[in-house]
Design a protein around this motif. Structure first.
Motif, PDB file in Angstrom:
ATOM      1  N   LEU A 151       0.925  -1.404  -0.120  1.00  0.00           N
ATOM      2  CA  LEU A 151       0.026   0.162  -0.489  1.00  0.00           C
ATOM      3  C   LEU A 151       0.905   1.541  -0.085  1.00  0.00           C
ATOM      4  O   LEU A 151       2.059   1.423   0.450  1.00  0.00           O
ATOM      5  CB  LEU A 151      -0.956   0.114   1.003  1.00  0.00           C
ATOM      6  CG  LEU A 151      -1.878  -1.116   1.117  1.00  0.00           C
ATOM      7  CD1 LEU A 151      -2.492  -1.512   2.231  1.00  0.00           C
ATOM      8  CD2 LEU A 151      -2.803  -1.070   0.287  1.00  0.00           C
ATOM      9  N   TRP A 152       0.592   2.171  -1.262  1.00  0.00           N
ATOM     10  CA  TRP A 152       1.163   3.561  -0.456  1.00  0.00           C
ATOM     11  C   TRP A 152       0.789   5.396  -0.815  1.00  0.00           C
ATOM     12  O   TRP A 152      -0.749   4.665  -1.254  1.00  0.00           O
ATOM     13  CB  TRP A 152       2.249   3.563  -2.357  1.00  0.00           C
ATOM     14  CG  TRP A 152       3.266   1.902  -2.627  1.00  0.00           C
ATOM     15  CD1 TRP A 152       1.807   1.107  -2.856  1.00  0.00           C
ATOM     16  CD2 TRP A 152       4.200   2.184  -2.753  1.00  0.00           C
ATOM     17  NE1 TRP A 152       3.443   0.489  -2.931  1.00  0.00           N
ATOM     18  CE2 TRP A 152       4.098   0.501  -3.421  1.00  0.00           C
ATOM     19  CE3 TRP A 152       5.436   2.838  -1.723  1.00  0.00           C
ATOM     20  CZ2 TRP A 152       6.053   0.454  -3.287  1.00  0.00           C
ATOM     21  CZ3 TRP A 152       6.274   2.986  -1.936  1.00  0.00           C
ATOM     22  CH2 TRP A 152       7.087   1.428  -2.703  1.00  0.00           C
ATOM     23  N   ALA A 153       0.770   5.854  -0.248  1.00  0.00           N
ATOM     24  CA  ALA A 153       0.743   7.128   0.349  1.00  0.00           C
ATOM     25  C   ALA A 153       0.468   7.484  -1.611  1.00  0.00           C
ATOM     26  O   ALA A 153       1.022   6.725  -2.388  1.00  0.00           O
ATOM     27  CB  ALA A 153       0.831   7.829   1.324  1.00  0.00           C
ATOM     28  N   LEU A 154      -0.200   7.904  -1.537  1.00  0.00           N
ATOM     29  CA  LEU A 154      -0.876   9.146  -2.844  1.00  0.00           C
ATOM     30  C   LEU A 154       0.568   9.766  -3.569  1.00  0.00           C
ATOM     31  O   LEU A 154       1.267   9.713  -4.646  1.00  0.00           O
ATOM     32  CB  LEU A 154      -2.107  10.423  -2.587  1.00  0.00           C
ATOM     33  CG  LEU A 154      -2.618  10.262  -3.902  1.00  0.00           C
ATOM     34  CD1 LEU A 154      -2.874   8.945  -5.021  1.00  0.00           C
ATOM     35  CD2 LEU A 154      -3.773  11.519  -4.119  1.00  0.00           C
ATOM     36  N   GLU A 155       1.494  10.170  -2.679  1.00  0.00           N
ATOM     37  CA  GLU A 155       2.364  11.013  -3.349  1.00  0.00           C
ATOM     38  C   GLU A 155       3.507  10.084  -2.958  1.00  0.00           C
ATOM     39  O   GLU A 155       4.182  10.305  -3.420  1.00  0.00           O
ATOM     40  CB  GLU A 155       3.121  11.737  -1.012  1.00  0.00           C
ATOM     41  CG  GLU A 155       1.671  12.881  -1.405  1.00  0.00           C
ATOM     42  CD  GLU A 155       0.355  12.383  -0.958  1.00  0.00           C
ATOM     43  OE1 GLU A 155       0.633  11.582  -0.217  1.00  0.00           O
ATOM     44  OE2 GLU A 155      -0.141  13.433  -0.925  1.00  0.00           O
ATOM     45  N   GLU A 156       3.417   8.860  -3.010  1.00  0.00           N
ATOM     46  CA  GLU A 156       4.605   7.591  -3.102  1.00  0.00           C
ATOM     47  C   GLU A 156       4.479   7.365  -4.363  1.00  0.00           C
ATOM     48  O   GLU A 156       4.870   5.887  -4.942  1.00  0.00           O
ATOM     49  CB  GLU A 156       4.333   6.474  -2.155  1.00  0.00           C
ATOM     50  CG  GLU A 156       4.879   6.957  -0.998  1.00  0.00           C
ATOM     51  CD  GLU A 156       4.649   6.445   0.227  1.00  0.00           C
ATOM     52  OE1 GLU A 156       5.222   6.021   1.663  1.00  0.00           O
ATOM     53  OE2 GLU A 156       3.886   5.082   0.133  1.00  0.00           O
ATOM     54  N   VAL A 157       2.742   7.652  -5.320  1.00  0.00           N
ATOM     55  CA  VAL A 157       2.857   6.884  -6.587  1.00  0.00           C
ATOM     56  C   VAL A 157       4.240   6.895  -7.567  1.00  0.00           C
ATOM     57  O   VAL A 157       4.270   5.837  -8.216  1.00  0.00           O
ATOM     58  CB  VAL A 157       1.649   7.841  -7.146  1.00  0.00           C
ATOM     59  CG1 VAL A 157       2.766   9.620  -8.288  1.00  0.00           C
ATOM     60  CG2 VAL A 157       1.649   7.393  -8.722  1.00  0.00           C
ATOM     61  N   LYS A 158       5.240   7.557  -7.104  1.00  0.00           N
ATOM     62  CA  LYS A 158       6.193   7.211  -8.780  1.00  0.00           C
ATOM     63  C   LYS A 158       7.410   6.011  -7.647  1.00  0.00           C
ATOM     64  O   LYS A 158       7.813   5.236  -8.650  1.00  0.00           O
ATOM     65  CB  LYS A 158       7.550   8.694  -8.396  1.00  0.00           C
ATOM     66  CG  LYS A 158       6.504  10.129  -8.748  1.00  0.00           C
ATOM     67  CD  LYS A 158       7.791  10.892  -8.572  1.00  0.00           C
ATOM     68  CE  LYS A 158       7.220  12.497  -8.594  1.00  0.00           C
ATOM     69  NZ  LYS A 158       8.239  13.243  -8.966  1.00  0.00           N
ATOM     70  N   GLU A 159       7.146   5.495  -6.632  1.00  0.00           N
ATOM     71  CA  GLU A 159       7.749   5.003  -5.899  1.00  0.00           C
ATOM     72  C   GLU A 159       7.535   3.588  -6.374  1.00  0.00           C
ATOM     73  O   GLU A 159       8.009   2.503  -5.930  1.00  0.00           O
ATOM     74  CB  GLU A 159       8.550   5.059  -4.416  1.00  0.00           C
ATOM     75  CG  GLU A 159       9.103   6.087  -4.178  1.00  0.00           C
ATOM     76  CD  GLU A 159       8.491   7.570  -3.957  1.00  0.00           C
ATOM     77  OE1 GLU A 159       7.475   7.471  -4.036  1.00  0.00           O
ATOM     78  OE2 GLU A 159       9.293   7.873  -3.348  1.00  0.00           O
ATOM     79  N   ALA A 160       5.945   3.179  -6.173  1.00  0.00           N
ATOM     80  CA  ALA A 160       5.027   2.450  -5.754  1.00  0.00           C
ATOM     81  C   ALA A 160       5.469   1.993  -8.036  1.00  0.00           C
ATOM     82  O   ALA A 160       5.464   0.545  -8.340  1.00  0.00           O
ATOM     83  CB  ALA A 160       3.686   2.758  -6.281  1.00  0.00           C
ATOM     84  N   MET A 161       4.958   2.632  -8.664  1.00  0.00           N
ATOM     85  CA  MET A 161       5.400   2.457 -10.517  1.00  0.00           C
ATOM     86  C   MET A 161       6.698   2.215  -9.731  1.00  0.00           C
ATOM     87  O   MET A 161       6.856   1.709 -11.212  1.00  0.00           O
ATOM     88  CB  MET A 161       4.865   3.812 -10.636  1.00  0.00           C
ATOM     89  CG  MET A 161       4.051   4.188 -11.679  1.00  0.00           C
ATOM     90  SD  MET A 161       3.706   5.459 -12.837  1.00  0.00           S
ATOM     91  CE  MET A 161       2.019   4.902 -13.311  1.00  0.00           C
ATOM     92  N   GLN A 162       7.658   2.932  -9.637  1.00  0.00           N
ATOM     93  CA  GLN A 162       9.117   2.174  -9.770  1.00  0.00           C
ATOM     94  C   GLN A 162       9.405   0.479  -9.473  1.00  0.00           C
ATOM     95  O   GLN A 162      10.040   0.084 -10.193  1.00  0.00           O
ATOM     96  CB  GLN A 162      10.247   3.296  -9.320  1.00  0.00           C
ATOM     97  CG  GLN A 162      11.648   2.559  -9.995  1.00  0.00           C
ATOM     98  CD  GLN A 162      11.504   3.131 -11.431  1.00  0.00           C
ATOM     99  OE1 GLN A 162      11.747   4.247 -11.174  1.00  0.00           O
ATOM    100  NE2 GLN A 162      12.031   1.693 -11.275  1.00  0.00           N
ATOM    101  N   ARG A 163       8.587   0.292  -8.186  1.00  0.00           N
ATOM    102  CA  ARG A 163       8.386  -0.810  -8.177  1.00  0.00           C
ATOM    103  C   ARG A 163       7.800  -2.021  -9.408  1.00  0.00           C
ATOM    104  O   ARG A 163       9.020  -2.867  -8.850  1.00  0.00           O
ATOM    105  CB  ARG A 163       7.400  -1.651  -6.352  1.00  0.00           C
ATOM    106  CG  ARG A 163       7.700  -2.748  -6.333  1.00  0.00           C
ATOM    107  CD  ARG A 163       6.599  -2.450  -4.499  1.00  0.00           C
ATOM    108  NE  ARG A 163       6.827  -3.751  -4.131  1.00  0.00           N
ATOM    109  CZ  ARG A 163       7.574  -5.007  -3.690  1.00  0.00           C
ATOM    110  NH1 ARG A 163       9.249  -4.371  -3.981  1.00  0.00           N
ATOM    111  NH2 ARG A 163       7.611  -5.825  -2.732  1.00  0.00           N
ATOM    112  N   ILE A 164       6.542  -1.774  -9.734  1.00  0.00           N
ATOM    113  CA  ILE A 164       5.996  -2.378 -10.577  1.00  0.00           C
ATOM    114  C   ILE A 164       6.897  -2.646 -12.542  1.00  0.00           C
ATOM    115  O   ILE A 164       6.723  -2.908 -12.630  1.00  0.00           O
ATOM    116  CB  ILE A 164       4.389  -1.743 -11.089  1.00  0.00           C
ATOM    117  CG1 ILE A 164       3.292  -2.908 -11.611  1.00  0.00           C
ATOM    118  CG2 ILE A 164       4.245  -0.512 -12.129  1.00  0.00           C
ATOM    119  CD1 ILE A 164       2.125  -2.840 -11.720  1.00  0.00           C
TER     120      ILE A 164
END
Lengths: 409, 409
Positions: free
Chosen positions: A344-357
């Motif tokens: 689960l990621w905060a909205l502000e962490e969208v870049k990190e989440a995208m990097q992970r995918i």
């Protein structure tokens, strides 16, 4: 970089002006946080910004969002490597879950307070989303919002590929090229609802311990898994599910049994770096082996494509999807399937989440959680996130993790 | 022509020598009549000749043939326009029906005197045929040998395309490009066993009166039937069955509904004249629109190929076909399906029969009938048939027809 930063600020200001201003005093206007893609490109094109809150139109449902699903497709949208993308700036995201806040005229199936999951044709990554009720489904009481965000797109896609496009029956075999992803995990669970189905899965060796029990045979992506499958099953497999669509497509076709079906449900091989490389994109497109129907005829093979967003938003498939969702929710209530949440990621962490995918690091689903606060940065991290998180609340709560790994549900 | 005639005679003599002679005195050797293809090409490559009668090997069944099916595929074999054909001289034909005359060692499911239909990997057009028992099926008592010759290949192909490759269900729609042919008529009948299926058929206007009742909507092959179908069903069709495979394949694909399936089960567009034209063959092959899997993905479409001979003889599909045949015989016994016989021909009339299928004049199945005598020639016909019919019995019986139309069963 400085130049680009300056541009971005201007662009963001402009967007806020456009959405909020014009006519009404901005103080009276309801605003919401949303992820904005300012243009196609790298992670730096993503910002959390304020945006005018939408109001439901005729037949729509307005949802106060709790969670959003993040899919590989969102990464392709960011890079602009999808077919006829809308013009940015845009709010990405194709699915969200939350609570119905109001409904439009003629909306019949939902009431304020309903817990729902929904498909949205973009604009899902925001605090409030409006979408036609044909794309909205009530949640079972036991389903959390995190589970729901890992449910809709992945399970519907997996189910439709296995049972509507292909015709999975007892005793068949299925090869899935991305066994560790959210669709791959849904495929594995749905295959287990049919007697005696063999699942061949391919995944990075790093995921093997975590997903070993979900499939019958698991192969390392870096080995010649086509040969490995042939060793175990010389006669081939009945169904191949391919979300990569590249050089391996031809090889995968050779694995099919007579009357077997090859389903392409993504083209993630088109994504090579952080930004779209036109060369690699074109190369992938052309390297995909074009199929001569006469060859399919001679070999008794079937080649299929499946895109749930296109089915829903371009091809009028919501009725079909609704009946699939009903069947899936029965399977969920019978505890035969359970969504797998990666993180689960905060909205502000969208870049990190995208990097992970992008790095294919996830096992199951990546979720944006509106109620989550960003995990604090480590010293070595750049300042980019604080830029991105210009509207973010102060970090608080479960932020004791030393690394930038989000809370895993 | 004289030159070619001389060559043919020498060739035929040679074949008889090879098959009958060598070692044994020919008087003790059992001979049989068979259609022989001396080389790939036009009708003049076909002769009725004598050939050594085969004896059943281990696991085989020896059949005293009554009737044989003649298929468009046989025409492609004659021209050499199929994938990796065997080297001529050869006896064509992929299916026959008759009475079991003896069985090989280990053959278990059949006894002398059984009435059967069988698939054969070539060599069907002869008075006696041996084939492995896995390709042999007992006839229901009520099924005549003419019906049986119109049953096996066409109904199995139609059934497998509709229910094994595609997944025909209530309320769906099917477009068949050759509604008047034997497969087309089998498709129409099988569709009528599923509630509320719409069948769009395409056929030459000459056949419309005869087949009008077998389909829901019938179109003239010479009209823009793709547009006509779109007018009636703007959302498209669920299944397209295409035995032509040419320029219309791309257009047909555009007719598919989302998740719809296009099945290529023949490539009769490759046949343009009496003999193979390499140019037109290559042109057809390349003009067939190659399919990019990414396009299928974007459009949610499925492209399939189906070849029953390849499934049976190259891909080990006899078990699958056996279970389909069991289901089909149940439908036959329930009087839900009934093979459509176009016409019966003597072995010596094989050229005329082939010309009729080439001209697409048939409604239902063309059958070679071992017990039928050739219809007398009309004065304007060439002497070629009397050459071809060197072993034929004297014409007798129902030969009062003035035109060269065979007896229609």
């Amino acid at each position: 970089m400085a130049q680009e930063g300056a541009d971005m600020t201007a662009e963001t200001d402009c967007m806020i002006d456009k959405n909020v201003g014009s006519g009404e005093p901005s103080r009276n206007v309801k605003e919401m946080r949303a992820v904005m893609l300012s243009g196609f490109g790298g992670l730096n094109k993503l910002r959390v910004t304020k945006k005018l809150m939408p109001e439901p139109q005729r037949g729509e449902v307005k949802i106060r969002v709790k969670t959003c699903g993040l899919n590989f497709l969102d990464l392709m949208v960011r890079q602009g490597t999808i077919d006829s993308p809308p013009k940015p700036p845009l709010v990405p995201g194709f699915e969200c879950c939350g609570i119905v806040e109001s409904v439009g005229k003629t909306t019949e199936r939902f009431e304020i307070g309903d817990r729902v999951m929904a498909f949205v044709n973009y604009n899902a990554w925001a605090e409030v989303v409006c979408t036609p009720e044909e794309f909205v489904y009530k949640l079972p009481d036991e389903m959390t919002f995190a589970e729901a965000a890992a449910f809709a797109l992945n399970f519907v896609a997996a189910y439709m590929m296995l049972f509507e496009v292909a015709n999975l029956r007892e005793g068949m075999s299925v090869l899935v090229f991305s066994a560790g992803g959210a669709v791959g995990q849904a495929v594995a669970q749905l295959c287990s609802t049919v007697p005696n189905v063999t699942v061949f899965g391919v995944a990075s060796i790093l995921k093997h311990v975590a997903i070993r029990d979900s499939v019958t045979h698991l192969f390392d992506r870096n080995t010649d898994y086509i040969q490995e499958v042939k060793k175990i099953s010389p006669e081939g497999v009945d169904i191949v599910l391919d979300c990569l669509c590249g050089e391996n497509t031809g090889k995968g076709l050779s694995l099919l049994k007579p009357l077997g079906m090859y389903v392409v449900y993504g083209a993630s091989n088109m994504v090579t770096g952080e930004t779209k490389s036109f060369f690699s994109f074109a190369k992938s497109w052309w390297q995909v082996e074009k199929v001569n129907p006469i060859k399919l005829y001679e070999e008794n093979k079937v080649m299929a494509g499946f895109s749930l967003p296109n089915l829903l938003f371009k091809q009028g498939g919501s009725g079909m999807v609704k009946s699939v969702m009903d069947r899936l929710l029965r399977l969920y209530n019978q505890k035969k399937i359970k969504p797998v949440v990666d993180s689960l990621w905060a909205l502000e962490e969208v870049k990190e989440a995208m990097q992970r995918i992008h790095d294919r690091g996830n096992i199951g689903k990546l979720i944006l959680d509106m109620e989550k606060s960003p995990t604090p940065l480590m010293a070595s991290d750049s300042t980019e996130t604080s830029e991105a998180g210009e509207e973010e609340e102060e970090p608080e709560g479960d932020n004791d993790s030393k690394e930038r790994m989000p809370f895993i549900h």
